[in-house]
Write a protein that holds these residues in place. Structure first.
Motif, PDB file in Angstrom:
ATOM      1  N   GLU A   1      -4.700  -9.354 -11.677  1.00  0.00           N
ATOM      2  CA  GLU A   1      -4.405  -8.328 -10.680  1.00  0.00           C
ATOM      3  C   GLU A   1      -4.407  -8.850  -9.255  1.00  0.00           C
ATOM      4  OE1 GLU A   1      -3.452  -5.319 -11.590  1.00  0.00           O
ATOM      5  OE2 GLU A   1      -3.643  -6.029 -13.650  1.00  0.00           O
ATOM      6  N   SER A   2      -4.533 -10.152  -9.056  1.00  0.00           N
ATOM      7  CA  SER A   2      -4.549 -10.702  -7.701  1.00  0.00           C
ATOM      8  C   SER A   2      -3.242 -10.388  -6.986  1.00  0.00           C
ATOM      9  CB  SER A   2      -4.752 -12.224  -7.743  1.00  0.00           C
ATOM     10  OG  SER A   2      -5.983 -12.560  -8.309  1.00  0.00           O
ATOM     11  N   THR A   3      -3.332 -10.068  -5.684  1.00  0.00           N
ATOM     12  CA  THR A   3      -2.151  -9.847  -4.875  1.00  0.00           C
ATOM     13  C   THR A   3      -2.097 -10.889  -3.770  1.00  0.00           C
ATOM     14  OG1 THR A   3      -3.188  -8.388  -3.245  1.00  0.00           O
ATOM     15  CG2 THR A   3      -2.359  -7.364  -5.282  1.00  0.00           C
ATOM     16  N   VAL A   4      -0.900 -11.104  -3.230  1.00  0.00           N
ATOM     17  CA  VAL A   4      -0.743 -12.061  -2.141  1.00  0.00           C
ATOM     18  C   VAL A   4      -1.594 -11.637  -0.946  1.00  0.00           C
ATOM     19  CG1 VAL A   4       0.886 -13.039  -0.484  1.00  0.00           C
ATOM     20  CG2 VAL A   4       1.545 -12.808  -2.872  1.00  0.00           C
ATOM     21  N   SER A   5      -1.625 -10.346  -0.644  1.00  0.00           N
ATOM     22  CA  SER A   5      -2.386  -9.848   0.512  1.00  0.00           C
ATOM     23  C   SER A   5      -3.877 -10.115   0.364  1.00  0.00           C
ATOM     24  CB  SER A   5      -2.145  -8.349   0.701  1.00  0.00           C
ATOM     25  OG  SER A   5      -0.796  -8.085   1.020  1.00  0.00           O
ATOM     26  N   GLN A   6      -4.396  -9.914  -0.837  1.00  0.00           N
ATOM     27  CA  GLN A   6      -5.823 -10.147  -1.065  1.00  0.00           C
ATOM     28  C   GLN A   6      -6.179 -11.625  -0.932  1.00  0.00           C
ATOM     29  OE1 GLN A   6      -5.919  -8.327  -4.948  1.00  0.00           O
ATOM     30  NE2 GLN A   6      -6.968  -6.510  -4.193  1.00  0.00           N
ATOM     31  N   VAL A   7      -5.395 -12.476  -1.544  1.00  0.00           N
ATOM     32  CA  VAL A   7      -5.666 -13.911  -1.467  1.00  0.00           C
ATOM     33  C   VAL A   7      -5.520 -14.391  -0.030  1.00  0.00           C
ATOM     34  CG1 VAL A   7      -4.991 -16.187  -2.287  1.00  0.00           C
ATOM     35  CG2 VAL A   7      -4.935 -14.246  -3.853  1.00  0.00           C
ATOM     36  N   GLN A   8      -4.506 -13.905   0.656  1.00  0.00           N
ATOM     37  CA  GLN A   8      -4.291 -14.245   2.061  1.00  0.00           C
ATOM     38  C   GLN A   8      -5.503 -13.861   2.909  1.00  0.00           C
ATOM     39  OE1 GLN A   8      -0.930 -12.207   4.172  1.00  0.00           O
ATOM     40  NE2 GLN A   8      -2.700 -11.305   5.199  1.00  0.00           N
ATOM     41  N   ALA A   9      -6.047 -12.656   2.707  1.00  0.00           N
ATOM     42  CA  ALA A   9      -7.195 -12.209   3.485  1.00  0.00           C
ATOM     43  C   ALA A   9      -8.381 -13.143   3.301  1.00  0.00           C
ATOM     44  CB  ALA A   9      -7.581 -10.785   3.077  1.00  0.00           C
ATOM     45  N   GLY A  10      -8.593 -13.596   2.070  1.00  0.00           N
ATOM     46  CA  GLY A  10      -9.684 -14.524   1.821  1.00  0.00           C
ATOM     47  C   GLY A  10      -9.492 -15.853   2.528  1.00  0.00           C
ATOM     48  N   ILE A  11      -8.253 -16.365   2.521  1.00  0.00           N
ATOM     49  CA  ILE A  11      -7.962 -17.634   3.186  1.00  0.00           C
ATOM     50  C   ILE A  11      -8.182 -17.514   4.693  1.00  0.00           C
ATOM     51  CG2 ILE A  11      -6.098 -19.229   3.780  1.00  0.00           C
ATOM     52  CD1 ILE A  11      -5.003 -18.778   0.948  1.00  0.00           C
ATOM     53  N   LEU A  12      -7.690 -16.424   5.284  1.00  0.00           N
ATOM     54  CA  LEU A  12      -7.843 -16.231   6.725  1.00  0.00           C
ATOM     55  C   LEU A  12      -9.320 -16.148   7.109  1.00  0.00           C
ATOM     56  CD1 LEU A  12      -4.986 -13.633   7.414  1.00  0.00           C
ATOM     57  CD2 LEU A  12      -4.975 -16.100   7.835  1.00  0.00           C
ATOM     58  N   GLY A  13     -10.109 -15.455   6.281  1.00  0.00           N
ATOM     59  CA  GLY A  13     -11.534 -15.367   6.563  1.00  0.00           C
ATOM     60  C   GLY A  13     -12.215 -16.719   6.523  1.00  0.00           C
ATOM     61  N   GLN A  14     -11.838 -17.542   5.559  1.00  0.00           N
ATOM     62  CA  GLN A  14     -12.444 -18.868   5.449  1.00  0.00           C
ATOM     63  C   GLN A  14     -12.019 -19.785   6.589  1.00  0.00           C
ATOM     64  OE1 GLN A  14     -12.932 -20.592   1.395  1.00  0.00           O
ATOM     65  NE2 GLN A  14     -11.690 -18.844   0.792  1.00  0.00           N
ATOM     66  N   LEU A  15     -10.773 -19.686   7.014  1.00  0.00           N
ATOM     67  CA  LEU A  15     -10.317 -20.490   8.147  1.00  0.00           C
ATOM     68  C   LEU A  15     -11.100 -20.140   9.409  1.00  0.00           C
ATOM     69  CD1 LEU A  15      -6.440 -20.476   7.638  1.00  0.00           C
ATOM     70  CD2 LEU A  15      -7.974 -22.434   7.400  1.00  0.00           C
ATOM     71  N   GLU A  16     -11.318 -18.852   9.627  1.00  0.00           N
ATOM     72  CA  GLU A  16     -12.074 -18.425  10.802  1.00  0.00           C
ATOM     73  C   GLU A  16     -13.498 -18.951  10.741  1.00  0.00           C
ATOM     74  OE1 GLU A  16     -13.112 -14.309  13.214  1.00  0.00           O
ATOM     75  OE2 GLU A  16     -12.378 -14.231  11.162  1.00  0.00           O
ATOM     76  N   THR A  17     -14.123 -18.837   9.562  1.00  0.00           N
ATOM     77  CA  THR A  17     -15.493 -19.321   9.395  1.00  0.00           C
ATOM     78  C   THR A  17     -15.584 -20.819   9.632  1.00  0.00           C
ATOM     79  OG1 THR A  17     -15.950 -17.577   7.782  1.00  0.00           O
ATOM     80  CG2 THR A  17     -17.419 -19.485   7.774  1.00  0.00           C
ATOM     81  N   ALA A  18     -14.552 -21.548   9.246  1.00  0.00           N
ATOM     82  CA  ALA A  18     -14.558 -23.004   9.343  1.00  0.00           C
ATOM     83  C   ALA A  18     -14.193 -23.507  10.734  1.00  0.00           C
ATOM     84  CB  ALA A  18     -13.576 -23.588   8.323  1.00  0.00           C
ATOM     85  N   GLY A  19     -13.825 -22.626  11.640  1.00  0.00           N
ATOM     86  CA  GLY A  19     -13.509 -23.065  12.982  1.00  0.00           C
ATOM     87  C   GLY A  19     -12.080 -23.543  13.151  1.00  0.00           C
ATOM     88  N   TYR A  20     -11.134 -22.885  12.489  1.00  0.00           N
ATOM     89  CA  TYR A  20      -9.714 -23.213  12.643  1.00  0.00           C
ATOM     90  C   TYR A  20      -9.034 -22.123  13.471  1.00  0.00           C
ATOM     91  CZ  TYR A  20      -9.575 -27.077   9.302  1.00  0.00           C
ATOM     92  OH  TYR A  20      -9.743 -28.282   8.673  1.00  0.00           O
ATOM     93  N   GLU A  21      -8.146 -22.531  14.379  1.00  0.00           N
ATOM     94  CA  GLU A  21      -7.375 -21.571  15.157  1.00  0.00           C
ATOM     95  C   GLU A  21      -5.966 -21.456  14.595  1.00  0.00           C
ATOM     96  OE1 GLU A  21      -6.857 -22.763  19.174  1.00  0.00           O
ATOM     97  OE2 GLU A  21      -5.875 -24.662  18.695  1.00  0.00           O
TER      98      GLU A  21
END
Length: 313
Positions: free
Chosen positions: A80-100
């Protein structure tokens, strides 16, 4: 809708674990949903060290130079994974990791067909790109004087979400000489390989011949149908979704219709000529929305006129 979207600090990781990522891109560990299966992992020695920073415009994609230590990895996620859900997780991890953010765009906003074929994408069946449902992210590390870069290409096929991550690291890679860390899938897989997979396993039925605008199944010089039938006979629990694809001649509606008919012609051939039970086979068409080659040449159009088998249980 703006041509390019920006990452927002309020994004919360909904599917993926929000574990901090290392400031060293070589140690970038992406957290993905349970069941994500890696289909490709390769240190790349021939890719250009250029990262897209904007959508396709005026005949080109703006890019910035990045470190030359490059690694690409692709994952596929069924269920049931959606592109929007996976995308949200990636964006959150990038922010946590200090990526702009450098670029975040969606399909048509990116430049559609021109953007997709203006970037480097792992070949099918390892990576699949739907021209109407893909998203691209590029980001730059801010916690290092010698920053790393990372890009993500996400797309949804009829049955799965695909994620391609490309890392550009200023440090040396642990894998030498560009040897694959994971063996890419073969053109045809053995039944035992199908049986143990989490999520879909797919293959293109290479060699089947279709003329432009025709659903009539022509020659099968490589014996793809016979090989697929043998796999199904050896494992009676496996089912197959046959997905038809077309070139870009004609409208979206017409191509979805013709690609569905092509998939159904393969389904009927498997039932009629190879004795496969009809209940194990279904047919679907996506038209030209998931090309694997440039439609500007006849060779490319021929590659895009194809039927793919997606296995499930």
């Amino acid at each position: 809708m703006k041509a390019v979207r920006t990452l927002r600090s309020s994004l919360i990781c909904t599917l993926l674990c929000g574990l901090p990522l290392s400031g060293n891109a070589a140690e970038f560990v992406l957290q993905l949903p349970l069941g994500a299966k890696a289909t490709y992992s390769q240190v790349e020695t021939t890719l250009p060290a250029l990262v897209p920073t904007g959508p396709f415009k005026d005949g080109k994609i703006p890019k910035v130079e990045a470190p030359k230590n490059i690694q690409r990895t692709v994952w596929v996620m069924g269920g049931e994974s959606t592109v929007s859900q996976v995308q949200a997780g990636i964006l959150g991890q990038l922010e946590t990791a200090g990526y702009e953010p450098l670029l975040f765009c969606v399909a048509k906003e990116c430049g559609g067909f021109d953007f997709r074929f203006g970037i480097d994408v792992v070949d099918e069946p390892m990576m699949r790109v739907n021209l109407r449902n893909y998203r691209f992210i590029s980001a730059k590390q801010t916690v290092s004087e010698n920053p790393a870069y990372v890009t993500f290409l996400l797309s949804r096929s009829p049955v799965a979400v695909y994620v391609q991550m490309t890392e550009y690291s200023p440090g040396a890679r642990s894998i030498e000489g560009g040897e694959p860390a994971l063996k890419p899938p073969e053109t045809l897989v053995e039944p035992a390989e199908v049986a143990g997979q989490i999520g879909p396993v797919s293959l293109v039925l290479e060699g089947l011949e279709f003329e432009t605008g025709s659903a009539e199944l022509g020659n099968d010089p490589t014996g793809s149908l016979s090989k697929l039938a043998d796999l199904l006979k050896q494992d009676p629990d496996v089912k197959v979704l046959l997905v038809g694809h077309s070139d870009m001649s004609g409208s979206v509606e017409a191509n979805i219709a013709i690609s569905t008919k092509r998939a159904d012609s393969v389904r009927r051939a498997l039932i009629r000529d190879h004795g496969i039970d009809a209940g194990r086979l279904s047919a679907h068409g996506v038209g030209f929305l998931s090309p694997r080659a440039d439609n500007a040449t006849e060779a490319g159009r021929q590659k895009n006129r194809r039927v793919e088998a997606v296995f499930s249980r």
